[in-house]
Scaffold this active site. Structure first.
Site, PDB file in Angstrom:
ATOM      1  N   TYR A   2       0.826  -1.203   0.000  1.00 12.02           N
ATOM      2  CA  TYR A   2       0.000   0.000   0.000  1.00 12.02           C
ATOM      3  C   TYR A   2       0.864   1.257   0.000  1.00 12.02           C
ATOM      4  O   TYR A   2       0.621   2.186  -0.781  1.00 12.02           O
ATOM      5  CB  TYR A   2      -0.940   0.003   1.219  1.00 12.02           C
ATOM      6  CG  TYR A   2      -1.687   1.297   1.376  1.00 12.02           C
ATOM      7  CD1 TYR A   2      -2.812   1.559   0.609  1.00 12.02           C
ATOM      8  CD2 TYR A   2      -1.258   2.278   2.269  1.00 12.02           C
ATOM      9  CE1 TYR A   2      -3.497   2.752   0.726  1.00 12.02           C
ATOM     10  CE2 TYR A   2      -1.938   3.472   2.401  1.00 12.02           C
ATOM     11  CZ  TYR A   2      -3.058   3.701   1.634  1.00 12.02           C
ATOM     12  OH  TYR A   2      -3.725   4.890   1.751  1.00 12.02           O
ATOM     13  N   ASN A   3       1.870   1.297   0.873  1.00 14.93           N
ATOM     14  CA  ASN A   3       2.738   2.474   0.940  1.00 14.93           C
ATOM     15  C   ASN A   3       3.495   2.690  -0.367  1.00 14.93           C
ATOM     16  O   ASN A   3       3.623   3.822  -0.829  1.00 14.93           O
ATOM     17  CB  ASN A   3       3.719   2.362   2.107  1.00 14.93           C
ATOM     18  CG  ASN A   3       3.064   2.676   3.424  1.00 14.93           C
ATOM     19  OD1 ASN A   3       2.041   3.337   3.460  1.00 14.93           O
ATOM     20  ND2 ASN A   3       3.641   2.182   4.498  1.00 14.93           N
TER      21      ASN A   3
END
Length: 94
Positions: A2-3
């Protein structure tokens, strides 16, 4: 993952914004923290049940722990920002 994806979107946005800066096209990415949607409301309840925590503790110690404002973003806040960025007064915001 996600990051990495979020940083990829931010980097792509900056690159495109620089490439089209002199054309009158603006490019922005809106990246709020937790937006209080039905999905997040369900996530609160699910997390509380799975972790055996009170609802308020899930909100303060799990979801909003890293949120600087310590509150959820309202959907209207995101919508109003989108309207502003699409409006005539944001021609230099990119």
């Amino acid at each position: 993952a996600y990051n990495a994806a979020k940083h990829g979107v931010a980097g792509f946005t900056k690159t495109v914004a620089l490439e089209v800066a002199t054309t009158g096209v603006t490019v922005n990415a809106i990246c709020p923290g937790y937006v209080l949607t039905d999905l997040v409301k369900n996530q609160i309840e699910d997390t509380a049940r799975i972790r055996g925590m009170p609802r308020e503790e899930v909100i303060s110690k799990v979801l909003l722990a890293d949120q600087p404002t310590k509150r959820f973003v309202e959907t209207t806040e995101v919508a109003n920002l989108v309207l502003h960025l699409c409006g005539p007064h944001s021609g230099s915001i990119t």
